[in-house]
Design an enzyme around this catalytic site. Structure first.
Site, PDB file in Angstrom:
ATOM      1  CG  ASP A 104      -2.010  -0.933   1.220  1.00  0.00           C
ATOM      2  OD1 ASP A 104      -2.021  -1.815   0.342  1.00  0.00           O
ATOM      3  OD2 ASP A 104      -2.890  -0.826   2.092  1.00  0.00           O
ATOM      4  CG  HIS A 247       2.379  -0.011   4.336  1.00  0.00           C
ATOM      5  ND1 HIS A 247       2.110  -0.932   5.302  1.00  0.00           N
ATOM      6  CD2 HIS A 247       1.246   0.713   4.171  1.00  0.00           C
ATOM      7  CE1 HIS A 247       0.865  -0.771   5.731  1.00  0.00           C
ATOM      8  NE2 HIS A 247       0.307   0.228   5.059  1.00  0.00           N
TER       9      HIS A 247
HETATM   10 NI    NI Z   1      -2.550   2.979   3.406  1.00  0.00          NI
END
Ligand code: NI
Length: 297
Positions: A104, A247
């Site tokens: 992400d 991430h």
């Molecule tokens: Ni996020």
């Protein structure tokens, strides 16, 4: 005689079943090409060229009426474009023990290094991109798609969609969708609401766009621990069908990836994209929340 009668009965039953299942039978027939599967019969999937669309073509590539910036003149009252369905995959997650890696908040400065690591190990992942990051790193997002990864929508500026008005939600989703289609990339099938924050209005907005709410079942907490060993240990807690949250804006996550991939493979997992985890009928879960292969609601 008997055998013939049974054969007749069997045929009648088969025809009856076909009539009962109707469009399900039509959908489950093998799709010869991605373009055919994208035009699979679905009431919400009919292309609806709007009055504002200057192009007669179905593919909004260069002639998009809206800009990347959320615009007040955006045609929010007309039906939004609907995401195309992905091409069929050769991976069968009802047979293989699949796990999906998701990243992400990118694209960011470490995303290309991550793409190198994934390419070296022949792994395809799913990236949930933040719309405002796309313009500066469009090349990276194009590379993600070109190398077989899947790109999903993670809102325009990482907003908590559950706290926005209906128009605010639409703008967050549509501006990122448009930023991707302006790059010549497909309108994303998957949306991950930031913080996993959703409500019925958010889910309705996704449904209207032919999109699937994509969450996770394993949170590596990589953004918090920023530690290769801790991120790896949490990732290796994956089970069959898990969606792992990571991430690509964290350098420690990128450093952890080789060990995570090797560790998961040693446990017998096949690493797949989220559409591969969904399987051949994503149209059945449009507008729903997917947490893992086995938890869709
Ligand atoms: Ni996020």
């Amino acid at each position: 005689m008997k055998a013939r009668r049974f054969a007749k009965l069997g045929l009648a039953a088969w025809i009856g079943a076909l009539a009962l299942t109707g469009c399900t039978a039509a959908v489950s027939s093998p799709a010869p090409s991605p373009s055919t599967s994208a035009s699979a019969p679905s009431p919400t999937r009919t292309p609806t060229p709007t009055a504002t669309s200057p192009s007669p073509s179905q593919k909004p590539t260069t002639a998009e009426p809206t800009t990347i910036e959320p615009s007040t003149t955006a045609p929010t009252t007309t039906a939004p474009p609907v995401a195309p369905l992905p091409p069929a995959s050769s991976v069968d997650c009802t047979v293989e023990q699949c796990v999906a890696l998701t990243f992400d908040d990118g694209p960011g400065p470490y995303t290309d290094k991550l793409l190198d690591e994934l390419a070296t190990r022949d792994v395809h992942a799913t990236f949930f991109v933040v719309g405002k990051n796309i313009e500066a790193r469009g090349k990276t997002v194009k590379r993600e798609i070109a190398e077989g990864h899947v790109v999903g929508n993670h809102s325009w500026d990482h907003a908590d969609l559950s706290k926005l008005s209906w128009q605010g939600v639409a703008q967050e989703i549509d501006s990122t969708n448009t930023a991707l289609t302006n790059l010549g990339l497909p309108l994303p099938l998957l949306v991950r609401p930031p913080y996993g924050a959703q409500n019925p209005e958010v889910m309705a907005a996704l449904k209207a766009r032919g999109q699937i709410g994509t969450f996770w079942s394993i949170d590596t907490e990589d953004w918090k621990n920023r530690d290769v060993a801790q991120t790896t240990a949490r990732a290796l807690q994956a089970r069959r069908g898990s969606i792992l949250l990571m991430h690509d804006i964290q350098p420690t996550t990128v450093d952890a990836i080789p060990g995570i991939i090797d560790g998961l493979r040693q446990k017998g997992f096949t690493l797949v994209t989220v559409p591969e985890l969904i399987g051949p009928h994503p149209e059945t879960i449009i507008g729903m929340q997917m947490y893992s292969q086995y938890n869709v609601r």
